[in-house]
Design an enzyme around this catalytic site. Sequence first.
Site, PDB file in Angstrom:
ATOM      1  CG  ASP A  14     -39.885 101.339  54.770  1.00 14.21           C
ATOM      2  OD1 ASP A  14     -39.718 100.404  53.964  1.00 14.21           O
ATOM      3  OD2 ASP A  14     -39.634 102.529  54.493  1.00 14.21           O
ATOM      4  CD  GLU A 205     -33.347  98.835  51.328  1.00 11.52           C
ATOM      5  OE1 GLU A 205     -32.544  99.769  51.192  1.00 11.52           O
ATOM      6  OE2 GLU A 205     -34.516  98.841  50.849  1.00 11.52           O
TER       7      GLU A 205
END
Length: 322
Positions: A14, A205
Amino acid sequence: MAKYNDPLVLGRADPYVYKHTDGTYYFTATYPAYDRICIRKSTTINGITDAEEKVIWRKHEEGIMASHIWAPEIHYIDGKWYIYFAAGESKKIWEIRPYVLECTGQDPMNDPWIELGMMQAHRSPSGRRKNGYDSYSFTEFSLDATTFEHRGKRYFIWAEKVHRRFGISNLYIAEMEAPNKLKTVQVLLTTPDYDWERIDFWVCEGPAVLKHGGKIFVTYSASATGQMYCMGILSADEDADLLDPHVWSKKRYPVLKTDPEKKVFGPGHNCFTTGDDGEVLCILHYRDYSDKYISGDPLNNPDRHAHVLEVQFENGEPVFRL
């Protein structure tokens, strides 16, 4: 284009890179232990690899913000530094919500950070459930928040599940009133419509925003976190009302997915930044081996590394070539 390190940072999923007005790069990402937020500082992209990693915040021992510290993003808004991240509770580790940190000074590496608490949903002045009172934002599993400015307005995009028992993660957008508060109710950007968004879990997401050629693009990640993880893309005209869901269009197929021949497995959760030579870069994570070599839940596997990918453009659309 400059030649960038591959991988850029080992063991960091991420990834998020922010290029400040003075040209300095700030890097943050999910720490493998899910227990802290770290940042790095560099004058070049490659310098991120070996830059000092400074811990600027650690999880609580009990209560909120005590588990699953995920996907931090660092932003400079109205003269102050902020970090948006997701966290669970000590006894309810899946009660994940978005939280905000604010730096008390102009040096995010060394000045103290304070907690602003959970991101706040919109509330009408009277506090009553009318006039746009938002009783849905951040009430369920919510994470992967990002923010961007467009024509004098600041927007917030995040992933949130429809009621837990359905387990469907959608993307929502709202205008912001302050760095830690929404100005409007949530608007649905997209839901997992297609087969490639529904492998093991129904997921949209990890949104990331790119402006180019008169359009606003939002990439996002889909499906579970193993090699089925992939990237999709939405787009809207820059003159459109970004809070009108009808102005957004969605590509039918993923724009980036697993490529075993190139040893790319589960590419996703990217951000965009400008490279050393002014080119548009996509910073993302992926593994270099398939799920069959992972023991247990891929979510707990630390081998998602941060990589750099130059974004190409064809007919005004971003193209992602590994």
